[in-house]
Design a protein around this motif. Structure first.
Motif, PDB file in Angstrom:
ATOM      1  N   GLN A 591      -2.249 -17.651  -2.260  1.00 38.57           N
ATOM      2  CA  GLN A 591      -1.847 -17.200  -0.944  1.00 38.57           C
ATOM      3  C   GLN A 591      -0.332 -17.189  -0.834  1.00 38.57           C
ATOM      4  OE1 GLN A 591      -3.725 -19.851   1.819  1.00 38.57           O
ATOM      5  NE2 GLN A 591      -5.752 -18.912   1.592  1.00 38.57           N
ATOM      6  N   GLY A 592       0.173 -16.455   0.162  1.00 34.24           N
ATOM      7  CA  GLY A 592       1.599 -16.434   0.430  1.00 34.24           C
ATOM      8  C   GLY A 592       2.403 -16.036  -0.780  1.00 34.24           C
ATOM      9  N   SER A 593       3.456 -16.808  -1.055  1.00 33.78           N
ATOM     10  CA  SER A 593       4.326 -16.473  -2.183  1.00 33.78           C
ATOM     11  C   SER A 593       3.642 -16.661  -3.525  1.00 33.78           C
ATOM     12  CB  SER A 593       5.601 -17.320  -2.124  1.00 33.78           C
ATOM     13  OG  SER A 593       5.268 -18.698  -2.189  1.00 33.78           O
ATOM     14  N   GLY A 594       2.501 -17.366  -3.517  1.00 34.33           N
ATOM     15  CA  GLY A 594       1.776 -17.575  -4.767  1.00 34.33           C
ATOM     16  C   GLY A 594       0.657 -16.584  -4.999  1.00 34.33           C
ATOM     17  N   ALA A 595       0.554 -15.560  -4.150  1.00 29.09           N
ATOM     18  CA  ALA A 595      -0.526 -14.585  -4.290  1.00 29.09           C
ATOM     19  C   ALA A 595      -0.326 -13.739  -5.542  1.00 29.09           C
ATOM     20  CB  ALA A 595      -0.593 -13.696  -3.057  1.00 29.09           C
ATOM     21  N   ARG A 596      -1.395 -13.578  -6.298  1.00 29.41           N
ATOM     22  CA  ARG A 596      -1.355 -12.810  -7.546  1.00 29.41           C
ATOM     23  C   ARG A 596      -2.499 -11.793  -7.556  1.00 29.41           C
ATOM     24  NH1 ARG A 596       2.682 -15.170  -7.431  1.00 29.41           N
ATOM     25  NH2 ARG A 596       3.711 -16.438  -9.032  1.00 29.41           N
ATOM     26  N   LEU A 597      -2.192 -10.612  -8.090  1.00 32.76           N
ATOM     27  CA  LEU A 597      -3.215  -9.583  -8.265  1.00 32.76           C
ATOM     28  C   LEU A 597      -3.848  -9.729  -9.628  1.00 32.76           C
ATOM     29  CD1 LEU A 597      -4.703  -6.884  -7.641  1.00 32.76           C
ATOM     30  CD2 LEU A 597      -2.698  -5.706  -8.588  1.00 32.76           C
ATOM     31  N   VAL A 598      -5.184  -9.750  -9.634  1.00 36.11           N
ATOM     32  CA  VAL A 598      -5.959  -9.733 -10.874  1.00 36.11           C
ATOM     33  C   VAL A 598      -6.949  -8.579 -10.760  1.00 36.11           C
ATOM     34  CG1 VAL A 598      -7.543 -10.973 -12.384  1.00 36.11           C
ATOM     35  CG2 VAL A 598      -5.739 -12.221 -11.174  1.00 36.11           C
ATOM     36  N   VAL A 599      -6.957  -7.676 -11.745  1.00 36.70           N
ATOM     37  CA  VAL A 599      -7.872  -6.537 -11.729  1.00 36.70           C
ATOM     38  C   VAL A 599      -8.856  -6.695 -12.872  1.00 36.70           C
ATOM     39  CG1 VAL A 599      -8.103  -4.040 -11.660  1.00 36.70           C
ATOM     40  CG2 VAL A 599      -6.018  -5.108 -10.813  1.00 36.70           C
ATOM     41  N   PRO A 634      -2.039 -11.187 -14.581  1.00 39.20           N
ATOM     42  CA  PRO A 634      -1.805 -11.383 -13.150  1.00 39.20           C
ATOM     43  C   PRO A 634      -0.419 -10.913 -12.721  1.00 39.20           C
ATOM     44  CG  PRO A 634      -2.875 -13.306 -14.088  1.00 39.20           C
ATOM     45  CD  PRO A 634      -2.507 -12.425 -15.243  1.00 39.20           C
ATOM     46  N   VAL A 635      -0.372 -10.282 -11.541  1.00 39.00           N
ATOM     47  CA  VAL A 635       0.863  -9.686 -11.039  1.00 39.00           C
ATOM     48  C   VAL A 635       1.179 -10.292  -9.673  1.00 39.00           C
ATOM     49  CG1 VAL A 635       1.991  -7.544 -10.326  1.00 39.00           C
ATOM     50  CG2 VAL A 635       0.338  -7.522 -12.216  1.00 39.00           C
ATOM     51  N   PRO A 636       2.404 -10.817  -9.472  1.00 42.87           N
ATOM     52  CA  PRO A 636       2.775 -11.323  -8.136  1.00 42.87           C
ATOM     53  C   PRO A 636       2.738 -10.186  -7.114  1.00 42.87           C
ATOM     54  CG  PRO A 636       4.347 -12.035  -9.795  1.00 42.87           C
ATOM     55  CD  PRO A 636       3.478 -11.005 -10.451  1.00 42.87           C
ATOM     56  N   LEU A 637       2.193 -10.473  -5.951  1.00 41.60           N
ATOM     57  CA  LEU A 637       2.145  -9.473  -4.895  1.00 41.60           C
ATOM     58  C   LEU A 637       3.432  -9.508  -4.088  1.00 41.60           C
ATOM     59  CD1 LEU A 637      -1.500  -9.786  -3.511  1.00 41.60           C
ATOM     60  CD2 LEU A 637      -0.554  -7.978  -4.936  1.00 41.60           C
ATOM     61  N   PRO A 638       3.982  -8.360  -3.714  1.00 40.63           N
ATOM     62  CA  PRO A 638       5.184  -8.328  -2.891  1.00 40.63           C
ATOM     63  C   PRO A 638       4.871  -8.811  -1.480  1.00 40.63           C
ATOM     64  CG  PRO A 638       4.303  -6.124  -3.163  1.00 40.63           C
ATOM     65  CD  PRO A 638       3.507  -7.017  -4.058  1.00 40.63           C
ATOM     66  N   PRO A 639       5.908  -9.117  -0.703  1.00 39.91           N
ATOM     67  CA  PRO A 639       5.679  -9.601   0.663  1.00 39.91           C
ATOM     68  C   PRO A 639       4.980  -8.560   1.528  1.00 39.91           C
ATOM     69  CG  PRO A 639       7.939 -10.008  -0.042  1.00 39.91           C
ATOM     70  CD  PRO A 639       7.324  -9.105  -1.061  1.00 39.91           C
ATOM     71  N   GLY A 640       4.278  -9.057   2.522  1.00 42.11           N
ATOM     72  CA  GLY A 640       3.643  -8.183   3.500  1.00 42.11           C
ATOM     73  C   GLY A 640       2.310  -7.632   3.052  1.00 42.11           C
ATOM     74  N   SER A 641       1.801  -6.700   3.817  1.00 42.38           N
ATOM     75  CA  SER A 641       0.524  -6.067   3.513  1.00 42.38           C
ATOM     76  C   SER A 641       0.693  -5.065   2.375  1.00 42.38           C
ATOM     77  CB  SER A 641      -0.014  -5.363   4.752  1.00 42.38           C
ATOM     78  OG  SER A 641      -1.252  -4.751   4.495  1.00 42.38           O
ATOM     79  N   VAL A 642      -0.214  -5.126   1.406  1.00 47.61           N
ATOM     80  CA  VAL A 642      -0.114  -4.303   0.204  1.00 47.61           C
ATOM     81  C   VAL A 642      -1.416  -3.520   0.031  1.00 47.61           C
ATOM     82  CG1 VAL A 642       0.235  -4.281  -2.288  1.00 47.61           C
ATOM     83  CG2 VAL A 642       1.388  -5.999  -0.885  1.00 47.61           C
TER      84      VAL A 642
END
Length: 670
Positions: A591-599, A634-642
């Motif tokens: 969550q937050g700054s630690g949110a990562r995308l995994v596909v 895994p890819v860090p998600l940028p801030p805000g809604s993506v």
């Protein structure tokens, strides 16, 4: 003094009548129109006898009152100022008209008083039905068109107690016109041939009644037509036009429907009262498949998928005070409907249907159905032209829904299509008359043979299969468009969108929609079974009931929806209409700054390509889009809604598009 009191009394009566009387019909009579008479009790469902008094609008006005559905006419020698007193203890239609000297007659006011406890005792040959009429349907023998409520059902003490609640479970529409015009020799109800519905139109009083909201009761006059050829329980069409008075029906009827009410119009020009011709207990066309709700479910599903559909709801119908059963009251997607929901005037729209109905200029329709289908849609510039004439996303949704539900009396039949002429807009298709779907019996044989022709759930109808070319409009459009890889990619994307996640055709949402519609109808079916369940008894067929006939079929269709999306994907894949690889699954960990995308590719070979800016990883033509990234970890998600979009690329085949919205760290304040 007399003059002043007369004016005050007339003003009082007029104020009471403000919401009761329809405007007078168009007339060449230049005389002023008499104010309508006043009723001491109003129309609706009642439980106790009523001492009804019908008052003239002023002491100088004369009255005429009827209770047999006929149109009252004030006799020349009628005494002025004399009220009419009646005791109403059973279902009765009271019609009244008034006339002042030197004035034209008032509008005819119609009040239907319904006593549900007495409806149960409705006889086979009441006065409103001149005789036991007999009707021939298709290859059936003639069957009696009687009005009796089946005593085998109503005599059950438990059922009798529930019957009143059953008759109060839905809004009521009461339609009244002279008996001879409706049921007499050559009357509207029995006119036309087996496959020849007449265009005869009669003036009728239409009342909309709400058992739980008497303040919403309405009465207007309208044109009444039959909507199907001759059957025992016949579909009807109401036409609200200025020549009959108000010109429109203003009512919250459709807004109150639990499945289709949101956004429904409260001002109607047309209303179809659907009997379910091919799926009700009076006909030979698979009466045991009757749920009365298939068509409503398909239209509600189009609304959930594309945001538009012809809306409908269920009502109890009374004809001249006789209970006539449960009907599906539905908007007709014609010019009036289009202008109401999409803007403009009626003349700004073109409408076509399966009968070749044409309303409006045909130029763009002809270009779409005759010129464009001959051009190579695989060429980008040609597909761009298609987009001007046809809403491709909505067309894909329309096909997917009919494939999903196994609609079989289609595509050569049962559709509406429309587009705006000014300003020009693309064609949209509307589902219509889809009661022959989820069909156990009609799936038992080949498509083109008697006893067969449909699918009990998802399939690809034969006219859409490779090599099966027809002259029917909808498959012709499909076969032209499937030459385009871009359209077939769009089609696959729409399939995945609707069949997964929170899509409109997932098992959960399909079944919930079906359950909602049938729960709404559940109690009302008890009255329907008493009215029509024994309609085919003369032919040796059993009496159909709520518990023994309706409920098992409702449950069967509900259960058949489980896994239906998987069956559709398999059917499409088998003929090359859906990619051989499944879309990847975008996941977010943390969550937050630690949110990562995994596909996840779900164990499939190939490359996963994704974007975080809402763009498609696949470029037009099939290359990897500029800006797309290959997923390697895994890819860090940028801030805000993506907005995450991802596809799997395997052996030159792109999967359908997977899409989700996720949140990274909160945006920093600026």
């Amino acid at each position: 003094m007399r003059s002043a009191s007369l004016l005050a009394w007339t003003a009082c009566v007029c104020s009471l009548l403000a919401c009761e009387a329809s405007p007078p019909p168009a007339t060449e009579d230049a005389r002023p129109v008499t104010t309508a008479p006043h009723f001491s009790h109003t129309r609706g469902l009642h439980t106790q006898a009523l001492p009804l008094v019908v008052q003239p609008p002023s002491p100088e006005a004369s009255l005429a009152v009827t209770t047999d559905g006929s149109i009252p006419e004030v006799p020349a020698d009628a005494a002025p100022g004399v009220p009419v007193s009646l005791t109403i203890a059973a279902t009765t239609v009271v019609r009244a008209v008034a006339r002042l000297p030197g004035h034209a007659e008032s509008p005819v006011v119609t009040h239907t008083f319904i006593f549900p406890e007495r409806v149960v005792q409705q006889p086979a040959t009441p006065a409103a039905l001149p005789a036991v009429l007999r009707v021939r349907q298709d290859r059936d023998a003639e069957l009696p068109l009687d009005a009796a409520m089946d005593p085998a059902i109503t005599s059950d003490p438990v059922v009798a107690e529930l019957m009143t609640r059953s008759l109060e479970a839905l809004p009521t529409i009461a339609v009244t016109l002279p008996t001879a015009e409706l049921f007499g020799l050559g009357g509207l109800y029995t006119s036309g041939g087996l496959e020849d519905p007449t265009e005869h139109e009669a003036r009728a009083a239409v009342e909309v009644l709400f058992p739980d909201a008497p303040g919403d009761h309405r009465q207007v006059d309208a044109g009444l037509r039959v909507h199907t050829w001759v059957t025992l329980k016949r579909s009807l069409r109401l036409m609200f036009r200025g020549e009959y008075g108000a010109g429109k029906l203003r009512t919250p009827l459709l807004e109150r429907d639990p499945a289709m009410g949101q956004g429904a119009d409260d001002t109607l020009d047309r209303l179809i009262l659907r009997a379910g011709k091919n799926r009700n207990w009076t006909t030979r066309w698979n009466p045991d498949d009757s749920t009365f709700t298939r068509d409503q479910w398909v239209r509600a599903s189009q609304l959930a998928m594309s945001g538009y559909a012809a809306r409908g709801t269920f009502v109890h119908l009374y004809l001249n005070g006789l209970y006539w059963g449960v009907y599906n009251a539905v908007e007709r997607p014609d010019q009036w409907f289009m202008a109401s929901y999409f803007g403009g005037d009626e003349d700004d729209w073109f409408v076509a249907n399966h009968n070749g109905l044409r309303e409006g200029d045909t130029s763009a329709w002809n270009t779409l159905t005759q010129s464009l289908v001959e051009r190579d849609a695989s060429r980008p510039e040609v597909l761009d032209q298609w987009r001007r004439y046809l809403d491709l996303e909505d067309f894909a949704d329309y096909l997917i829904l009919n494939f999903y539900a196994g609609t079989w009396d289609w595509p050569g039949n049962n559709f509406y299509a429309a587009h705006r002429l000014d300003p020009p807009g693309p064609v949209r298709f509307f589902v219509w008359d889809a009661e022959e779907s989820w069909d156990a019996e009609c799936s038992s044989g080949p498509y083109d043979q008697p006893g067969g022709g449909g699918s009990d759930g998802a399939w690809v109808p034969p006219p859409f299969l490779p090599g099966n070319w027809t002259r029917w409009i909808i498959p012709t459009l499909w076969h032209a468009l499937r030459r385009s890889p871009e359209f077939m990619t769009l089609f696959a994307d729409r399939v995945h969108r609707h069949l997964t996640g929170d899509g409109a055709l997932t098992d959960a949402r399909s079944q919930a929609r079906w359950q909602l519609i049938n729960d709404h109808l559940y109690l009302a079916v008890l009255a329907e079974s008493a009215r029509w369940g024994d309609a085919r008894a003369e032919l040796g067929e059993p009496t159909r009931t709520m518990q023994g006939s309706w409920l098992p079929e409702v449950r069967r269709v509900h259960d058949r929806m489980a896994g239906n999306g998987e069956r559709l994907v398999a059917a499409l894949r088998a003929v090359g209409f859906y990619p051989p690889v499944d879309p990847p699954t975008p996941l977010v960990s943390g969550q937050g700054s630690g949110a990562r995308l995994v596909v996840s590719a779900d164990g499939q070979a190939g490359e996963v390509w994704y974007t975080l800016d809402g763009g498609d990883p696949r470029a037009p033509g099939g290359a990897v889009a500029e800006g797309a990234r290959r997923f390697t970890g895994p890819v860090p998600l940028p801030p805000g809604s993506v907005v995450i979009k991802a596809r799997l690329l395997q052996g030159g085949h792109w999967s359908a598009l997977a899409e989700r919205t996720a949140s990274g760290a909160p945006d920093r304040p600026r």
